[in-house]
Design an enzyme around this catalytic site. Structure first.
Site, PDB file in Angstrom:
ATOM      1  N   GLY A  80       0.704  -1.101   0.060  1.00 14.99           N
ATOM      2  CA  GLY A  80       0.146  -0.088   0.057  1.00 14.99           C
ATOM      3  C   GLY A  80       0.874   1.456   0.016  1.00 14.99           C
ATOM      4  N   TRP A  82       2.533   2.816  -2.351  1.00 13.48           N
ATOM      5  CA  TRP A  82       2.083   3.983  -3.411  1.00 13.48           C
ATOM      6  C   TRP A  82       0.551   4.612  -3.406  1.00 13.48           C
ATOM      7  CZ3 TRP A  82       3.872   2.767  -9.139  1.00 13.48           C
ATOM      8  CH2 TRP A  82       5.185   2.825  -9.037  1.00 13.48           C
ATOM      9  N   ASP A 103      -5.320  -5.871  -5.547  1.00 14.08           N
ATOM     10  CA  ASP A 103      -4.367  -6.686  -5.328  1.00 14.08           C
ATOM     11  C   ASP A 103      -5.078  -8.223  -4.935  1.00 14.08           C
ATOM     12  OD1 ASP A 103      -1.077  -6.243  -4.654  1.00 14.08           O
ATOM     13  OD2 ASP A 103      -2.223  -8.421  -4.224  1.00 14.08           O
ATOM     14  N   ASP A 119      -8.653  -9.915  -9.260  1.00 14.41           N
ATOM     15  CA  ASP A 119      -7.699 -10.135 -10.369  1.00 14.41           C
ATOM     16  C   ASP A 119      -7.939  -8.856 -11.371  1.00 14.41           C
ATOM     17  OD1 ASP A 119      -6.152 -10.957 -12.514  1.00 14.41           O
ATOM     18  OD2 ASP A 119      -6.419 -12.863 -12.446  1.00 14.41           O
ATOM     19  N   ASP A 143       3.128  -1.010  -9.591  1.00 16.51           N
ATOM     20  CA  ASP A 143       4.656  -1.430  -9.177  1.00 16.51           C
ATOM     21  C   ASP A 143       4.608  -3.034  -9.031  1.00 16.51           C
ATOM     22  OD1 ASP A 143       6.973  -0.752  -8.138  1.00 16.51           O
ATOM     23  OD2 ASP A 143       6.656  -0.688  -6.245  1.00 16.51           O
ATOM     24  N   LYS A 183       6.331  -0.630 -13.568  1.00 16.15           N
ATOM     25  CA  LYS A 183       7.677  -1.076 -13.209  1.00 16.15           C
ATOM     26  C   LYS A 183       8.197  -2.075 -14.395  1.00 16.15           C
ATOM     27  CE  LYS A 183       8.689  -3.494  -9.501  1.00 16.15           C
ATOM     28  NZ  LYS A 183       8.927  -3.693  -7.939  1.00 16.15           N
TER      29      LYS A 183
END
Length: 254
Positions: A80, A82, A103, A119, A143, A183
């Site tokens: 959490g 970000w 998530d 998902d 990320d 990322k």
């Protein structure tokens, strides 16, 4: 700037981890790196859930990603960090903006942040997210990282594949003019990913924040100015990258 703790002589203090029969060499190295990482210590001191918070803070300082009142999707949000940063930047405590964190893992609640344990590849995910946001997103940030195998090429391909899935999701939820941040790990397939993004965004570049470890192949792809489906169709028909600029900036500090 974050600096490591120093002793009376001014030299950085290092914590050494003793060998343990039940601990592998790789886990011992990871633990020692964590204990000596100034960003880890600072995150604990300032109340951030992970050192990754500083990566977003630094990227925002350079690119002005986070604006008051934005609608944001945080993919792979656990733990959490970000979402914490974004909440402060967009004025969530003042009733401005909206953040939906997604998530597969459950996370501890973050004041004002909506959480969806799901998902993002589920067929109904884009529609659900837009409904939770109250409209299309201004920023989709990720990320996420695939589980590491230790094989560099495999890990690179897996995370690029994950980013490609995140891009497809972003296409369905972003508002025109929106931003995508994710990322990646260097390894040779970045050019293909960037070329794909250039069809949808006016500018694409790589960013490597100082909080990313210098010895890491990690960097972030930042795509701004989402064209939307109509503009993308016009770009494809014209056979060009569109009227905006699209550039791939080589990462620094490698």
């Amino acid at each position: 700037m974050t600096t490591p703790p120093r002793g009376p002589d001014g030299r950085p203090l290092k914590v050494r981890v003793k060998k343990s029969r039940g601990r592998t060499t790789s886990s011992q190295k990871w633990l020692q790196r964590q204990l000596n990482d100034p960003y880890v210590a600072r995150a604990k001191r300032e109340g951030w859930r992970s050192r990754a918070a500083f990566k977003l803070i630094e990227m925002d300082e350079k690119a002005r990603l986070l604006k008051r009142g934005m609608r944001i999707v945080d993919l792979g949000a656990a733990p959490g960090g970000w979402s914490q940063v974004a909440a402060k930047k967009i004025g969530l405590e003042e009733g401005l903006g909206k953040i939906v964190a997604i998530d597969l893992l459950e996370i501890e609640p973050i004041p004002g942040v909506a959480f969806a344990q799901m998902d993002f590849l589920a067929p109904d995910a884009p529609e659900r997210l837009i409904a939770m946001l109250g409209g299309q997103a201004d920023l989709v940030m990720s990320d996420m990282a695939a589980n590491a195998t230790g094989h560099k090429k495999t890990d690179h391909l897996r995370i690029v594949g994950l980013v490609e899935l995140a891009v497809e999701f972003a296409r369905q939820v972003l508002a025109p003019g929106g931003t995508f941040l994710a990322k990646v790990i260097q390894g040779g397939m970045e050019a293909t990913l960037l070329a794909d993004l250039k069809r949808d965004f006016t500018q694409v570049r790589h960013v490597k924040p100082a909080a990313s470890r210098a010895d890491s192949a990690e960097l972030y792809v930042l795509a701004t100015g989402f064209r939307g489906e109509a503009d993308r169709a016009e770009t494809d028909d014209a056979g060009t990258d569109g009227t905006g600029t699209a550039e791939a900036q080589a990462p620094r500090d490698q």
